[in-house]
Design a protein around this motif. Structure first.
Motif, PDB file in Angstrom:
ATOM      1  N   UNK A 226       6.884  12.160   9.733  1.00 57.80           N
ATOM      2  CA  UNK A 226       5.702  13.615   9.250  1.00 57.80           C
ATOM      3  C   UNK A 226       5.904  13.787   7.577  1.00 57.80           C
TER       4      UNK A 226
ATOM      5  N   UNK B  31       5.324  11.838  21.304  1.00 54.24           N
ATOM      6  CA  UNK B  31       5.774  11.296  20.166  1.00 54.24           C
ATOM      7  C   UNK B  31       7.137  12.459  21.157  1.00 54.24           C
TER       8      UNK B  31
ATOM      9  N   UNK C  75      -1.576  19.341  11.757  1.00 59.67           N
ATOM     10  CA  UNK C  75      -0.774  18.334  11.805  1.00 59.67           C
ATOM     11  C   UNK C  75       0.613  18.370  10.828  1.00 59.67           C
TER      12      UNK C  75
ATOM     13  N   UNK D 184      12.048   5.211  15.968  1.00 63.52           N
ATOM     14  CA  UNK D 184      11.792   6.169  14.871  1.00 63.52           C
ATOM     15  C   UNK D 184      10.726   5.762  14.291  1.00 63.52           C
ATOM     16  N   UNK D 185       9.615   7.126  14.202  1.00 62.52           N
ATOM     17  CA  UNK D 185       8.334   7.289  13.513  1.00 62.52           C
ATOM     18  C   UNK D 185       8.571   7.172  12.711  1.00 62.52           C
ATOM     19  N   UNK D 186       7.474   6.482  11.922  1.00 64.86           N
ATOM     20  CA  UNK D 186       7.621   6.945  10.122  1.00 64.86           C
ATOM     21  C   UNK D 186       7.592   9.083  10.257  1.00 64.86           C
TER      22      UNK D 186
END
Lengths: 324, 486
Positions: free
Chosen positions: B483, B470, B304, B479-481
């Motif tokens: 990575x 995702x 990750x 929109x995700x934070x």
């Protein structure tokens, strides 16, 4: 306290007759806030790298003692204002987060943490919630909530000491709350934590009492006393009804032998400090034929696994004689 | 029409950490879900934690995967250990072991099903109790008249006691719940007395009354008032069960809940071939080298961030096909349930299964040998492999073990939530929950309670299995934070 109950019963009446009173959910929410008793402390319950077992254990609460909450409903209805608890709360998503942030802004709440805090992957092994599109790690939330809490209670061995997530290679670099925050924490260890112990701590905080802690920040009164509050041997083995030295009980050589001492089968009782005896899944201390007679591991010929200890689970086999 | 996105994070009233994102669009005049992404947001790495330990420890540690189905993990691990240690035979100890395991596992089923309907699901239809944390809640509508709502609220209070009593019942032989130490390789630690049996019976009869007279009627009531949910949330309609609750001591025992699968295009249950199960990880935060492996040779190497991955959950597939598991799958595979696949069918099947199981527990209790040790001596071999299959309350559960030099060389756990809440697989097929959300009408995008109803119907347990899902690059509307490292 009586005014709390009266107000809440009044609210319950309003809730039950909401239709007749012309109150919708939003109106009831406002009414609840208006009626909130300043004496009922706000409790925020966070879950991290956990199994939810400590919450489930809390739901097993039952008491017949005067002045104590009798069940989890009584805890929520009469003792505290449990504004955030992911397993129980009705609301979800950002509305749920809003309750948490509101409490955080006000400060002075009791922060209960269930589960360890994983630091690996920048904390992304556990995401607590999203707010305005941003995923917030459990690590961040614990740090932020701890900073504005009046008291911090770690419920269960994971939150207290890291527990199973921190075992072996500790693949997520899990730590307990005290290690993460460096703040004073009341550790109510156990895998799971006993619900009576959790509520005992809440009652002490409600009463404004100072809780004496041992070197692992656990309340001495919970891990080294009898249920009437008098002192008792701290070590489980020293008060075990199967102690061969004290009670002449034979030592079990293999499983399936009823009623014997379990030391040779891996029992960690000689290294464990807790008041587990007949304290689980019933009314603590009640024995048959009393209603809701309580139980414990050793009562069913199962060795103590030392789940309340900082060393739990440790690298050693649970099936070999334990030497600490 | 604009495409709106709602992210529910956290999804509350489940076990563990789940985020669900839905894309909502108005199609043929109805605002509805057109795409869905389920994201498990917790990774604990149990498989890693177990490596190099005494294999017998697996029971104690894997129980702690989940506080709601600890005995299911305990059961899967004692089954795998019994096998690897060669425990067998038709002896009184084996009978006592089988029945005690069934009774305590059964107690946890009743606990879990009651918990699921009243604590986790009912607040989607009526406000439960007029205090925090049951207030405030999302608007559930006013379809229930106040007398009915008040009756359900009373039943909620009764359910608080009944759920607790189910655990008290299980603790009679289990010593403690959750996380009983009584399941051991070779058998069970407790030696049942007549007094314990009678106490267990007292609890059980009360629970049978509650399930038959309160729980099932309440589910029927909610299903009749919210009857559109008999048509909503179907998903793929592929159902799978590993089977559970052994009924004899043979090597291939009859099961109360039979093993099998049913494809959406068939009325017949078919047998399972475990070699057809693989776990896909293209959209999961695990090394791509581990894609599409059978759990017997599965690896858990977290990575990750990783490309398009969005979940800590792997995506188990059977012959490459997504399957849903749980009480409805069990009841249909068993021929015990005649309805369809929907939100309310899942609740109904769960309630009916609770009664079926509770009545079987009554029989097991009457067969239970008293004052009989329930342990068959066994030792861990130098090496060996085995599979332990059972059913958690929320579906098929398997533990795969490889022993080398008397230590755990590999331990893989495939949980029901991995099947049902899985992310997209390596072919891009949605997981079963994601698929079940497609077409769900959403009245209020700010409080998509309809989405919550579908999610809760499959009883997610993300403690057991955590995936993050995702959206594919370019198809993302939300929109995700960022990575780390991206």
């Amino acid at each position: 306290m009586s005014s709390v109950i009266t107000r809440r019963r009044f609210f319950r009446y309003c809730q039950l007759t909401a239709a007749a009173l012309g109150l919708d959910a939003a109106g009831l929410g406002l009414l609840r806030k208006a009626l909130a008793n300043p004496n009922a402390p706000t409790v925020v319950w966070l879950q991290g790298s956990s199994c939810t077992g400590c919450s489930i254990s809390l739901l097993n609460l039952i008491s017949d003692r005067i002045g104590e909450p009798a069940s989890v409903e009584a805890v929520a209805a009469e003792a505290v204002n449990l504004v955030f608890h992911p397993t129980l709360m009705a609301t979800a998503g950002e509305d749920a987060v809003a309750s948490l942030l509101e409490a955080q802004k006000a400060g002075g709440y009791v922060l209960v943490v269930e589960g360890a805090v994983p630091l690996a992957f920048g904390g992304r092994a556990c995401i607590a919630y999203s707010w305005r599109g941003r995923e917030v790690t459990f690590q961040e939330v614990v740090q932020e909530c701890a900073a504005r809490a009046a008291k911090i209670v770690s419920v269960g061995t994971c939150a207290a000491f890291g527990g199973i997530p921190a075992a072996g290679a500790n693949p997520t670099q899990a730590v307990g709350v005290q290690t993460l925050t460096g703040r004073p924490v009341i550790n109510v260890s156990g895998c799971p934590a006993n619900p009576d112990w959790v509520v005992w701590v809440i009652v002490q905080l409600l009463l404004g009492k100072t809780i004496q802690l041992d070197e692992n920040s656990r309340p001495i009164a919970l891990y080294a006393a009898k249920f009437d509050g008098s002192s008792a041997p701290a070590i489980l083995h020293d008060k075990c009804p199967r102690n061969p030295g004290l009670h002449g009980v034979p030592i079990a050589r293999q499983f399936g032998e009823d009623g014997h001492c379990l030391e040779q089968l891996g029992c960690r009782g000689p290294f464990t400090r807790a008041r587990c005896e007949a304290a689980w899944n019933g009314i603590a201390g009640a024995v048959p034929p009393q209603p809701h007679a309580a139980h414990w591991c050793i009562g069913v010929n199962a060795p103590c696994h030392g789940c309340v200890e900082k060393e739990f689970p440790g690298p050693k086999s649970f099936y070999e004689p334990y030497s600490g | 029409m604009p495409v709106l996105t709602a992210a529910i994070d956290p999804v509350t009233r489940i076990e563990g950490h789940l985020k669900v994102e839905v894309k909502v669009e108005t199609v043929r005049g109805v605002q509805q879900v057109v795409d869905a992404f389920a994201t498990g947001t917790l990774f604990r790495g149990f498989e890693k934690i177990l490596e190099q330990r005494d294999p017998r420890d697996a029971t104690i540690l894997t129980s702690r995967i989940c506080g709601v189905c600890p005995t299911s993990h305990a059961m899967a691990s004692v089954l795998v250990l019994d096998q690897v240690c060669g425990v067998g035979g038709d002896t009184p100890a084996r009978t006592a072991s089988r029945l005690l395991r069934n009774l305590v596992h059964g107690a946890c089923y009743l606990e879990s099903h009651i918990l699921h309907f009243y604590f986790l699901s009912l607040p989607d239809y009526v406000s439960a109790l007029p205090v925090a944390p049951w207030l405030p809640g999302w608007r559930a509508g006013n379809r229930l008249d106040s007398a009915t709502a008040s009756r359900l609220r009373d039943h909620f209070r009764t359910a608080i006691a009944m759920r607790r009593n189910a655990h008290e019942m299980g603790a009679i032989f289990g010593g403690r719940l959750p996380h009983t130490p009584a399941f051991i390789p070779g058998g069970f630690t407790a030696v049942a007395s007549a007094e314990q049996r009678d106490l267990f019976s007292k609890y059980l009869e009360e629970l049978i009354q509650f399930i038959g007279n309160v729980y099932i009627p309440d589910v029927e009531l909610v299903a009749s008032v919210f009857d559109e949910y008999l048509l909503l949330g179907r998903g793929y309609g592929n159902l799978l069960a590993f089977g559970a609750f052994e009924l004899d001591n043979s090597e291939s025992p009859a099961l109360l809940f039979r093993q099998g699968r049913r494809r959406n295009d068939s009325d017949e249950a078919e047998p399972l071939d475990l070699s057809q199960i693989t776990e896909q990880v293209r959209y999961s935060w695990y090394a791509d080298a581990d894609d599409d492996l059978n759990p017997a040779v599965g690896e858990t190497r977290p990575e990750n961030p990783k490309g398009k991955a969005y979940s800590w959950l792997k995506a188990p597939r059977y012959s490459g096909v997504p399957y849903e598991c749980g009480p409805l799958a069990r009841m249909i595979v068993n021929g015990d349930y005649r309805g369809g696949v929907s939100v309310m069918d899942r609740h109904r099947a769960r309630a009916q299964e609770a009664l079926k199981l509770a009545l079987a527990m009554r029989d097991w209790l009457s067969e239970l040998p008293l004052n009989t040790g329930a342990y068959t001596p066994c030792t861990v071999p130098v090496q060996g492999t085995a599979v332990g299959l059972t059913e958690a309350p929320r579906g098929a559960l398997g533990h795969w073990l490889a022993v080398q030099e008397r230590k755990i060389a590999r331990y893989q756990v495939v949980t029901p939530t991995c099947w049902t809440i899985s992310p997209r697989d390596s072919q891009g097929q949605r997981g079963p929950l994601e698929e079940a959300l497609i077409g769900i009408p959403v009245d209020n995008i700010d409080q998509p309670i309809e989405v919550l109803r579908v999610i809760h119907s499959v009883d997610p347990c993300l403690d057991c299995a955590t995936h993050v899902i995702r959206a594919e690059a370019g198809r993302k509307v939300f929109t995700l934070g960022p990575m780390p490292g991206k």
